[in-house]
Write a protein that holds these residues in place. Sequence first.
Motif, PDB file in Angstrom:
ATOM      1  N   ARG A  85       0.820  -1.208   0.000  1.00  0.00           N
ATOM      2  CA  ARG A  85       0.000   0.000   0.000  1.00  0.00           C
ATOM      3  C   ARG A  85       0.859   1.265   0.000  1.00  0.00           C
ATOM      4  O   ARG A  85       0.327   2.370   0.010  1.00  0.00           O
ATOM      5  CB  ARG A  85      -0.946  -0.007   1.210  1.00  0.00           C
ATOM      6  CG  ARG A  85      -1.958  -1.131   1.207  1.00  0.00           C
ATOM      7  CD  ARG A  85      -2.894  -1.119   0.002  1.00  0.00           C
ATOM      8  NE  ARG A  85      -3.596   0.127  -0.217  1.00  0.00           N
ATOM      9  CZ  ARG A  85      -4.713   0.509   0.406  1.00  0.00           C
ATOM     10  NH1 ARG A  85      -5.252  -0.291   1.300  1.00  0.00           N
ATOM     11  NH2 ARG A  85      -5.292   1.652   0.134  1.00  0.00           N
ATOM     12  N   HIS A  86       2.199   1.132  -0.013  1.00  0.00           N
ATOM     13  CA  HIS A  86       3.052   2.313  -0.120  1.00  0.00           C
ATOM     14  C   HIS A  86       3.189   2.677  -1.591  1.00  0.00           C
ATOM     15  O   HIS A  86       2.416   3.464  -2.119  1.00  0.00           O
ATOM     16  CB  HIS A  86       4.418   2.038   0.549  1.00  0.00           C
ATOM     17  CG  HIS A  86       5.383   3.171   0.411  1.00  0.00           C
ATOM     18  ND1 HIS A  86       6.706   2.979   0.144  1.00  0.00           N
ATOM     19  CD2 HIS A  86       5.211   4.515   0.503  1.00  0.00           C
ATOM     20  CE1 HIS A  86       7.311   4.148   0.074  1.00  0.00           C
ATOM     21  NE2 HIS A  86       6.421   5.099   0.290  1.00  0.00           N
ATOM     22  N   TRP A 109       7.773  -1.571   4.793  1.00  0.00           N
ATOM     23  CA  TRP A 109       6.477  -1.550   5.475  1.00  0.00           C
ATOM     24  C   TRP A 109       6.158  -2.986   5.899  1.00  0.00           C
ATOM     25  O   TRP A 109       6.389  -3.938   5.135  1.00  0.00           O
ATOM     26  CB  TRP A 109       5.363  -1.027   4.545  1.00  0.00           C
ATOM     27  CG  TRP A 109       5.332   0.474   4.426  1.00  0.00           C
ATOM     28  CD1 TRP A 109       6.373   1.333   4.623  1.00  0.00           C
ATOM     29  CD2 TRP A 109       4.199   1.266   4.067  1.00  0.00           C
ATOM     30  NE1 TRP A 109       5.971   2.624   4.412  1.00  0.00           N
ATOM     31  CE2 TRP A 109       4.638   2.627   4.072  1.00  0.00           C
ATOM     32  CE3 TRP A 109       2.869   1.010   3.743  1.00  0.00           C
ATOM     33  CZ2 TRP A 109       3.782   3.681   3.763  1.00  0.00           C
ATOM     34  CZ3 TRP A 109       2.022   2.060   3.439  1.00  0.00           C
ATOM     35  CH2 TRP A 109       2.474   3.381   3.452  1.00  0.00           C
ATOM     36  N   TYR A 111       3.381  -5.767   7.545  1.00  0.00           N
ATOM     37  CA  TYR A 111       1.957  -6.095   7.710  1.00  0.00           C
ATOM     38  C   TYR A 111       1.805  -7.333   8.579  1.00  0.00           C
ATOM     39  O   TYR A 111       2.618  -8.271   8.514  1.00  0.00           O
ATOM     40  CB  TYR A 111       1.318  -6.387   6.344  1.00  0.00           C
ATOM     41  CG  TYR A 111       1.417  -5.243   5.360  1.00  0.00           C
ATOM     42  CD1 TYR A 111       0.402  -4.298   5.256  1.00  0.00           C
ATOM     43  CD2 TYR A 111       2.539  -5.118   4.525  1.00  0.00           C
ATOM     44  CE1 TYR A 111       0.498  -3.243   4.347  1.00  0.00           C
ATOM     45  CE2 TYR A 111       2.639  -4.074   3.616  1.00  0.00           C
ATOM     46  CZ  TYR A 111       1.611  -3.135   3.533  1.00  0.00           C
ATOM     47  OH  TYR A 111       1.701  -2.104   2.629  1.00  0.00           O
ATOM     48  N   LYS A 129      -2.197   4.603   9.741  1.00  0.00           N
ATOM     49  CA  LYS A 129      -1.821   3.243   9.296  1.00  0.00           C
ATOM     50  C   LYS A 129      -3.047   2.393   8.939  1.00  0.00           C
ATOM     51  O   LYS A 129      -3.014   1.599   8.021  1.00  0.00           O
ATOM     52  CB  LYS A 129      -1.033   2.537  10.423  1.00  0.00           C
ATOM     53  CG  LYS A 129       0.412   2.993  10.523  1.00  0.00           C
ATOM     54  CD  LYS A 129       1.329   1.883  10.984  1.00  0.00           C
ATOM     55  CE  LYS A 129       1.238   1.585  12.451  1.00  0.00           C
ATOM     56  NZ  LYS A 129       2.029   2.473  13.318  1.00  0.00           N
ATOM     57  N   SER A 131      -5.559   2.965   7.397  1.00  0.00           N
ATOM     58  CA  SER A 131      -6.155   3.140   6.065  1.00  0.00           C
ATOM     59  C   SER A 131      -5.337   2.446   4.987  1.00  0.00           C
ATOM     60  O   SER A 131      -5.686   2.490   3.803  1.00  0.00           O
ATOM     61  CB  SER A 131      -6.250   4.627   5.740  1.00  0.00           C
ATOM     62  OG  SER A 131      -4.941   5.157   5.576  1.00  0.00           O
ATOM     63  N   LYS A 132      -4.231   1.853   5.384  1.00  0.00           N
ATOM     64  CA  LYS A 132      -3.342   1.251   4.382  1.00  0.00           C
ATOM     65  C   LYS A 132      -3.089  -0.233   4.633  1.00  0.00           C
ATOM     66  O   LYS A 132      -1.976  -0.741   4.418  1.00  0.00           O
ATOM     67  CB  LYS A 132      -1.998   2.018   4.351  1.00  0.00           C
ATOM     68  CG  LYS A 132      -2.134   3.461   3.880  1.00  0.00           C
ATOM     69  CD  LYS A 132      -2.563   3.547   2.435  1.00  0.00           C
ATOM     70  CE  LYS A 132      -2.831   4.972   2.005  1.00  0.00           C
ATOM     71  NZ  LYS A 132      -3.656   5.080   0.812  1.00  0.00           N
TER      72      LYS A 132
END
Length: 399
Positions: A85-86, A109, A111, A129, A131-132
């Motif tokens: 999501r970046h 990033w 997850y 965070k 939202s991603k």
Amino acid sequence: MDQKTLNAFIAQRLPDHALEQVFYKDESIYRRDVDRIFMRSWVYAGHTSEIPKRGDYFLFNLADESVIIIRSEADEISTLINVCRHRGSRVCIKSSGQTFRLTCPYHGWTYALNGELRGAAHMDDKFDKSSKNLKSVHMRILEGMIYINFAENPCPFDPIVKDLEEVLKPYALGSAKVADRKKYFINANWKLSLENYTECYHCAPAHPEYSRGHGLTLGKEKMETLLDDVMARASACGLSKKYIDNSYPYGEEFGSGRAYTRYPMLRGHVTGSEDGKSVAPLMGSIKDYDGGCTDFQVGPITFALAYCDHVVIYRFIPLSAHTSECDITWLVNGAAADGIDYDKSKLTWLWDVTTEADKFIIEHNQLGVNSRYYEPGPYSEMEAFTDQFVSWYLECLGS
Ligand code: FES
Ligand code: FE
């Protein structure tokens, strides 16, 4: 190709005839196939036994898409889109493995196994965070078989469950295990691969190993007489007596097609093996060999053949306009031990030789279809199912 030109090709098809060359070669039609069939249908991704522990995962790749099928901290299966999501890097690179978190190889990033974003260094205080999180696709599990659907609002899966659960129950596929899984690369458009699977007109000339034990090559009348004996034994063997009832391989709801049928084994064969003899312990609650086998279909591109001692799942996906892949999974009783209760080479022998033979005929089919002299020929009565598929396919492509 614009829709008007495509519609003209669709309208050109003669009833009960094969498709025009353009459907097996054209790049823009291939892209439409992906959008209209593969991004909207239920597709087999794998079996729960392939990811038994938390953090176990494997990737399912199709066209531009990649999905991480992973067992989360909560012991649930997540089907996460493998796009960070970046700035969009693939997060998982290895095709399978085990991990306690998903870390993007680009800027790190991190997850959680359910896709929640947990770490993103050097982002300012305003960055939210939550939202991603990684995106996900719809997923349903039928008896341990994981099906995914890329559509935002997928076609219903419940009718599939409703029609198949009774017949699948005795096999206890939810507690079965994957004994082997192989991929076959086919130098041909995915439709030629799938069409070949949907008919047994070619079985007698192309598959002597299969034909000597399986009644599908006999023709309808002879087959049904033999099937009566099989069905008479079904209850005593612990199998369902349900036969062809509510079969919608390509009809009814888009992409949620399902079908189920039974047919007899021949010449003393009890299962699909080189000598027709058992190759693994009986599945689930099945008590004996009934002399038959069960074919079932979930969605438009996933098929399975259930013998009393093992189940073989086939999935056909496109790799490009000109290439496709047949993925085969062999399931056995979850309690069976490799090398003790079954020999993997004996278990996989029949469908390995048969699929290699299919690859050969499908690739030669494509070579002939590529010719300027090719013209679509008529289907035989043994290709009725292929005709159904082709007609459904054209409907999906039409405006
Ligand atoms: Fe994944 Fe930057 S693209 S962290
Ligand atoms: Fe075949």
